[in-house]
Enzyme design. Structure first.
Site, mmCIF file in Angstrom:
data_model
loop_
_atom_site.group_PDB
_atom_site.id
_atom_site.type_symbol
_atom_site.label_atom_id
_atom_site.label_comp_id
_atom_site.label_asym_id
_atom_site.label_seq_id
_atom_site.Cartn_x
_atom_site.Cartn_y
_atom_site.Cartn_z
ATOM 1 N N ARG A 155 40.205 39.278 48.746
ATOM 2 C CA ARG A 155 39.827 40.680 48.924
ATOM 3 C C ARG A 155 40.156 41.071 50.361
ATOM 4 O O ARG A 155 39.916 40.294 51.295
ATOM 5 C CB ARG A 155 38.334 40.907 48.650
ATOM 6 C CG ARG A 155 37.945 40.864 47.180
ATOM 7 C CD ARG A 155 38.527 42.040 46.361
ATOM 8 N NE ARG A 155 38.166 41.989 44.956
ATOM 9 C CZ ARG A 155 38.895 41.441 43.982
ATOM 10 N NH1 ARG A 155 40.062 40.891 44.253
ATOM 11 N NH2 ARG A 155 38.471 41.461 42.726
ATOM 12 N N ASP A 169 48.058 39.902 49.845
ATOM 13 C CA ASP A 169 48.148 40.546 48.532
ATOM 14 C C ASP A 169 47.060 41.602 48.389
ATOM 15 O O ASP A 169 47.014 42.311 47.388
ATOM 16 C CB ASP A 169 48.003 39.491 47.419
ATOM 17 C CG ASP A 169 48.230 40.094 46.037
ATOM 18 O OD1 ASP A 169 49.266 40.757 45.859
ATOM 19 O OD2 ASP A 169 47.371 39.912 45.152
ATOM 20 N N GLU A 223 42.965 49.218 50.390
ATOM 21 C CA GLU A 223 44.020 49.269 49.372
ATOM 22 C C GLU A 223 43.784 50.312 48.292
ATOM 23 O O GLU A 223 44.727 50.786 47.669
ATOM 24 C CB GLU A 223 44.194 47.891 48.723
ATOM 25 C CG GLU A 223 43.017 47.448 47.844
ATOM 26 C CD GLU A 223 43.270 46.098 47.176
ATOM 27 O OE1 GLU A 223 43.691 45.163 47.871
ATOM 28 O OE2 GLU A 223 43.045 46.007 45.957
ATOM 29 N N HIS A 261 48.268 43.749 45.454
ATOM 30 C CA HIS A 261 47.299 43.152 44.523
ATOM 31 C C HIS A 261 48.002 42.740 43.221
ATOM 32 O O HIS A 261 47.600 43.098 42.128
ATOM 33 C CB HIS A 261 46.153 44.121 44.228
ATOM 34 C CG HIS A 261 44.859 43.409 43.957
ATOM 35 N ND1 HIS A 261 43.701 43.707 44.607
ATOM 36 C CD2 HIS A 261 44.553 42.392 43.103
ATOM 37 C CE1 HIS A 261 42.727 42.918 44.157
ATOM 38 N NE2 HIS A 261 43.237 42.113 43.257
HETATM 39 P P1 NAI Z 1 35.458 31.264 41.848
HETATM 40 O O1 NAI Z 1 34.133 31.907 41.659
HETATM 41 O O2 NAI Z 1 35.929 30.267 40.855
HETATM 42 O O3 NAI Z 1 35.505 30.572 43.299
HETATM 43 C C1 NAI Z 1 35.011 31.179 44.444
HETATM 44 C C2 NAI Z 1 34.574 30.088 45.402
HETATM 45 O O4 NAI Z 1 34.144 30.697 46.612
HETATM 46 C C3 NAI Z 1 33.403 29.260 44.864
HETATM 47 O O5 NAI Z 1 33.677 27.872 44.967
HETATM 48 C C4 NAI Z 1 32.245 29.659 45.754
HETATM 49 O O6 NAI Z 1 31.317 28.617 45.971
HETATM 50 C C5 NAI Z 1 32.968 30.022 47.032
HETATM 51 N N1 NAI Z 1 32.179 30.839 47.934
HETATM 52 C C6 NAI Z 1 31.189 31.712 47.644
HETATM 53 N N2 NAI Z 1 30.680 32.241 48.769
HETATM 54 C C7 NAI Z 1 31.371 31.675 49.795
HETATM 55 C C8 NAI Z 1 31.289 31.814 51.192
HETATM 56 N N3 NAI Z 1 30.393 32.614 51.783
HETATM 57 N N4 NAI Z 1 32.145 31.099 51.947
HETATM 58 C C9 NAI Z 1 33.047 30.245 51.368
HETATM 59 N N5 NAI Z 1 33.161 30.086 50.053
HETATM 60 C C10 NAI Z 1 32.326 30.788 49.266
HETATM 61 O O7 NAI Z 1 36.483 32.467 41.983
HETATM 62 P P2 NAI Z 1 38.068 32.427 41.766
HETATM 63 O O8 NAI Z 1 38.389 32.735 40.353
HETATM 64 O O9 NAI Z 1 38.618 31.213 42.380
HETATM 65 O O10 NAI Z 1 38.506 33.726 42.607
HETATM 66 C C11 NAI Z 1 38.415 33.756 44.025
HETATM 67 C C12 NAI Z 1 38.659 35.181 44.494
HETATM 68 O O11 NAI Z 1 40.011 35.547 44.193
HETATM 69 C C13 NAI Z 1 37.819 36.242 43.755
HETATM 70 O O12 NAI Z 1 36.575 36.423 44.399
HETATM 71 C C14 NAI Z 1 38.662 37.487 43.864
HETATM 72 O O13 NAI Z 1 38.252 38.204 44.999
HETATM 73 C C15 NAI Z 1 40.075 36.962 44.104
HETATM 74 N N6 NAI Z 1 41.009 37.305 43.028
HETATM 75 C C16 NAI Z 1 42.174 37.940 43.364
HETATM 76 C C17 NAI Z 1 43.114 38.259 42.424
HETATM 77 C C18 NAI Z 1 44.415 38.913 42.788
HETATM 78 O O14 NAI Z 1 45.155 39.353 41.911
HETATM 79 N N7 NAI Z 1 44.764 39.008 44.067
HETATM 80 C C19 NAI Z 1 42.865 37.977 40.993
HETATM 81 C C20 NAI Z 1 41.625 37.243 40.750
HETATM 82 C C21 NAI Z 1 40.731 36.953 41.734
#
Ligand code: NAI
Length: 343
Positions: A230, A254, A259, A291
């Site tokens: 994000r 990205d 955005e 994105h």
């Molecule tokens: P996920 O929920 O599987 O993993 C997120 C990780 O971040 C977890 O291991 C969690 O413990 C950790 N986390 C939470 N708070 C934290 C903090 N304060 N400091 C460090 N780590 C922390 O989520 P996933 O599926 O891996 O997605 C990650 C991010 O990717 C999403 O939050 C979303 O913003 C972004 N995303 C972007 C996309 C794009 O097209 N550019 C598409 C899908 C997701």
């Protein structure tokens, strides 16, 4: 079942049309984003389907409730654009927790390789029959140290690819998953030791601007920063200063904190009003994609299928395993998630 689908794009429709037809759901596609100005379009629908840049604030939530809309089906994983706590007791919110972590991780790597091997520059040169190699020198990924912030679904895919390249991987996660056998370190170590830093954590009050003036000062000279999570994880002004000071070697973005005013739309015939975005794009060592990381055939199909499944489950049972947690204050003894009604 009638759904108002906001911020609709041509690539959304094939998957959703197929799933909706199979399940007797009527979808009305609106090109406009959901916002305070457009929420009236949701009147008469059972639910709304929204994406990352639709605005679901208190006003919009109140209006949706007033119109009798029963649920908000997010067709994405992140939900920082929804006032989730305010939704508790008013309107149900579901999301798509995973659609293709590979898509996002692979895009992050694609941007990294493009950037450090100067492919974006070489492409333009050879199209103009300029075959000079001057200033196209890059560096090997093998043996470099990459810092991964967030070791969830996408972070893990990214780590596996990095290991394939022979990179050393250091990880930071607020909730480390010790079963993964990763080397977890604190955030300061990530900033100080890594040649490349890739962000894969959610945007929260805590993570907002985790890349800022101070953290950039502590990084290695020439560090490459990748953000596919994000935009507001990075203080963009600080990033620009870091690049101008030659501290940050490259940025692969990205996502961008502002955005929602630009991404997913064609401004090629316009003067872009956002000077920060224009400055970023003007820099030879910054790559911006809008994105796009999730945008693979596999991900689009998974998004449509899970969103429709969420809607059908909610209609049938009044709750859904992919309903978000509203943090109602009963977190320790909350037994509702996915197995019974939350409210
Ligand atoms: P996920 O929920 O599987 O993993 C997120 C990780 O971040 C977890 O291991 C969690 O413990 C950790 N986390 C939470 N708070 C934290 C903090 N304060 N400091 C460090 N780590 C922390 O989520 P996933 O599926 O891996 O997605 C990650 C991010 O990717 C999403 O939050 C979303 O913003 C972004 N995303 C972007 C996309 C794009 O097209 N550019 C598409 C899908 C997701």
């Amino acid at each position: 079942m009638k759904i108002a689908f906001f911020d609709a794009k041509p690539y959304d429709k094939p998957g959703f049309d197929r799933c909706a037809e199979e399940n007797d759901i009527k979808i009305k596609y609106f090109e406009t984003k959901l916002s305070e100005d457009t929420v009236n379009l949701a009147g008469g629908y059972d639910g709304v389907c929204v994406f990352v840049n639709d605005v679901v604030n208190k006003y919009v939530i109140d209006k949706l409730c007033e119109y009798g809309v029963k649920f908000i089906a997010l067709r994405c994983a992140g939900y920082n654009n929804v006032d989730i706590q305010y939704c508790y007791g008013k309107i149900h919110v579901m999301h798509v927790p995973a659609y293709s972590p590979y898509a996002v991780a692979e895009h992050a790597i694609a941007m990294l390789l493009t950037s450090i091997r100067r492919i974006h520059k070489a492409y333009i040169r050879t199209r103009d029959f300029n075959f000079s190699l001057n200033n196209l020198d890059g560096f090997d990924l093998h043996g470099k140290t990459v810092g991964v912030v967030g070791t969830g679904k996408i972070g893990q895919c990214f780590i596996n690819i990095c290991k394939g390249f022979g990179m050393n991987v250091l990880c930071y996660d607020k909730f480390p998953n010790e079963s993964l056998g990763l080397e977890y370190v604190d955030l300061d170590t990530i900033f100080e030791k890594c040649d490349i830093i890739s962000l894969h954590c959610p945007l929260t009050d805590e993570t907002k601007y985790m890349i800022n003036k101070d953290s950039i000062e502590r990084m290695k000279k020439g560090v490459v920063i990748i953000n596919t999570s994000r935009g507001a994880l990075i203080d963009t002004d600080a990033l620009i200063e870091g690049i101008k000071a030659r501290k940050v070697g490259a940025a692969c973005l990205d996502v961008y904190e502002e955005e929602s005013d630009f991404f997913f739309r064609d401004f090629s015939g316009h003067i872009v009003e956002d000077d920060t975005l224009a400055r970023l794009i003007s820099m030879p060592n910054v790559i911006v994609t809008s994105h796009q990381a999730y945008l693979t055939r596999e991900a689009l199909n998974n998004i449509a299928e899970t969103t429709v499944e969420n809607i059908l489950t909610f209609e049938e049972k009044g709750f859904c395993p992919n309903e978000l947690c509203y943090h109602c204050g009963k977190i320790d003894n909350c037994k509702t998630k996915g197995i019974s009604k939350c409210f």
